[in-house]
Design a protein around this motif. Sequence first.
Motif, PDB file in Angstrom:
ATOM      1  N   MET A 169     -48.550  34.845   2.732  1.00 38.71           N
ATOM      2  CA  MET A 169     -48.493  33.913   1.946  1.00 38.71           C
ATOM      3  C   MET A 169     -47.742  32.649   2.245  1.00 38.71           C
ATOM      4  O   MET A 169     -46.355  32.958   1.962  1.00 38.71           O
ATOM      5  CB  MET A 169     -48.703  34.341   0.501  1.00 38.71           C
ATOM      6  CG  MET A 169     -48.896  33.320  -0.604  1.00 38.71           C
ATOM      7  SD  MET A 169     -50.794  32.545  -0.727  1.00 38.71           S
ATOM      8  CE  MET A 169     -51.455  34.054  -1.764  1.00 38.71           C
ATOM      9  N   GLU A 170     -48.188  31.458   2.567  1.00 40.70           N
ATOM     10  CA  GLU A 170     -47.300  30.470   3.189  1.00 40.70           C
ATOM     11  C   GLU A 170     -46.961  29.423   1.991  1.00 40.70           C
ATOM     12  O   GLU A 170     -47.949  29.184   1.235  1.00 40.70           O
ATOM     13  CB  GLU A 170     -47.829  29.718   4.325  1.00 40.70           C
ATOM     14  CG  GLU A 170     -46.898  28.703   4.864  1.00 40.70           C
ATOM     15  CD  GLU A 170     -47.752  27.782   5.934  1.00 40.70           C
ATOM     16  OE1 GLU A 170     -47.362  26.718   6.252  1.00 40.70           O
ATOM     17  OE2 GLU A 170     -48.853  28.268   6.173  1.00 40.70           O
ATOM     18  N   GLY A 171     -45.768  28.822   1.870  1.00 43.09           N
ATOM     19  CA  GLY A 171     -45.535  27.623   0.958  1.00 43.09           C
ATOM     20  C   GLY A 171     -44.395  26.939   1.361  1.00 43.09           C
ATOM     21  O   GLY A 171     -43.923  27.115   2.156  1.00 43.09           O
ATOM     22  N   ASP A 172     -43.949  26.021   0.229  1.00 44.87           N
ATOM     23  CA  ASP A 172     -42.674  25.484   0.570  1.00 44.87           C
ATOM     24  C   ASP A 172     -41.830  25.611  -0.545  1.00 44.87           C
ATOM     25  O   ASP A 172     -42.375  25.664  -1.899  1.00 44.87           O
ATOM     26  CB  ASP A 172     -43.098  23.563   0.609  1.00 44.87           C
ATOM     27  CG  ASP A 172     -43.843  23.451   1.982  1.00 44.87           C
ATOM     28  OD1 ASP A 172     -43.360  23.810   3.000  1.00 44.87           O
ATOM     29  OD2 ASP A 172     -44.823  22.626   1.811  1.00 44.87           O
ATOM     30  N   THR A 173     -40.487  25.396  -0.225  1.00 43.05           N
ATOM     31  CA  THR A 173     -39.536  25.435  -1.456  1.00 43.05           C
ATOM     32  C   THR A 173     -38.407  24.169  -1.056  1.00 43.05           C
ATOM     33  O   THR A 173     -38.401  23.834   0.071  1.00 43.05           O
ATOM     34  CB  THR A 173     -38.752  26.442  -1.425  1.00 43.05           C
ATOM     35  OG1 THR A 173     -38.033  26.841  -0.412  1.00 43.05           O
ATOM     36  CG2 THR A 173     -39.798  27.588  -1.611  1.00 43.05           C
ATOM     37  N   PRO A 174     -37.848  23.686  -2.128  1.00 43.14           N
ATOM     38  CA  PRO A 174     -36.567  22.597  -1.836  1.00 43.14           C
ATOM     39  C   PRO A 174     -35.432  23.003  -1.022  1.00 43.14           C
ATOM     40  O   PRO A 174     -34.677  22.199  -0.455  1.00 43.14           O
ATOM     41  CB  PRO A 174     -36.248  22.368  -3.249  1.00 43.14           C
ATOM     42  CG  PRO A 174     -37.369  22.884  -4.168  1.00 43.14           C
ATOM     43  CD  PRO A 174     -37.777  23.823  -3.680  1.00 43.14           C
ATOM     44  N   TRP A 175     -35.566  24.559  -0.780  1.00 43.90           N
ATOM     45  CA  TRP A 175     -34.014  25.047  -0.366  1.00 43.90           C
ATOM     46  C   TRP A 175     -34.529  25.340   1.044  1.00 43.90           C
ATOM     47  O   TRP A 175     -33.673  25.920   1.921  1.00 43.90           O
ATOM     48  CB  TRP A 175     -33.567  26.122  -1.147  1.00 43.90           C
ATOM     49  CG  TRP A 175     -34.263  27.154  -1.261  1.00 43.90           C
ATOM     50  CD1 TRP A 175     -34.400  28.336  -0.153  1.00 43.90           C
ATOM     51  CD2 TRP A 175     -35.293  27.682  -2.419  1.00 43.90           C
ATOM     52  NE1 TRP A 175     -35.405  29.397  -0.661  1.00 43.90           N
ATOM     53  CE2 TRP A 175     -35.577  28.794  -2.113  1.00 43.90           C
ATOM     54  CE3 TRP A 175     -35.539  26.955  -3.367  1.00 43.90           C
ATOM     55  CZ2 TRP A 175     -36.737  29.667  -2.939  1.00 43.90           C
ATOM     56  CZ3 TRP A 175     -36.515  27.670  -4.533  1.00 43.90           C
ATOM     57  CH2 TRP A 175     -36.913  28.964  -4.203  1.00 43.90           C
TER      58      TRP A 175
END
Length: 200
Positions: A169-175
């Motif tokens: 499961m792929e995503g993005d985060t600010p860190w």
Amino acid sequence: MSKNRKKLLLPLIVTASLEVFYIVLLISFWGKIYRPIGAIIFGVILTFFFVLSLVYFISPDKFFSDDKTDKRRKVRATLFNTNVELYDDGASEEYINACIKFFNAIPKETIVNKAHEHFEQIRSISEGPGIDEVADYGDGDNILIYIKLKAMHLSTEKGGDPEHVWFIMEGDTPWSDGFEFVVADNQLVKVGEYTGDFEI
């Protein structure tokens, strides 16, 4: 010949025939044409449609890219209250449903704790506005709002058995530059920076 290319065969034949017919008429009656500019403009338009039909016949995906059959399916990540694009690797419906069910059954506490562990790991070596914001407002369950899921990649390389699911499961985060949950053989083996593989 592909199905999409067959659909474009008739327009290509029609435009090619008209193009040939036009050229023959143009050569035969060139000196007798009352308005040659009009004939030339008509010829340019006809040639444009012929070239267009030829290009689409050679690369039919350009023409059918917006077809409903090409629209990627989306699945629901309930904890994150969002839909993500599904890349199913030719998996069966049963396997797809098993993967979705597995992800949605991962305990919230597990996801929150793993996300905090990864955040603290990155925070110890990095700094920036995104990291500061999560540090200030991402305590407890609030860290979940900073995880923006994008896509679910299913793998059937191990046989596609619904009892043994493999997916990312792929995503993005600010860190981090990318974020992923990796499940291998019914086990959550990684929550952290995106790599896109199962080599854990």
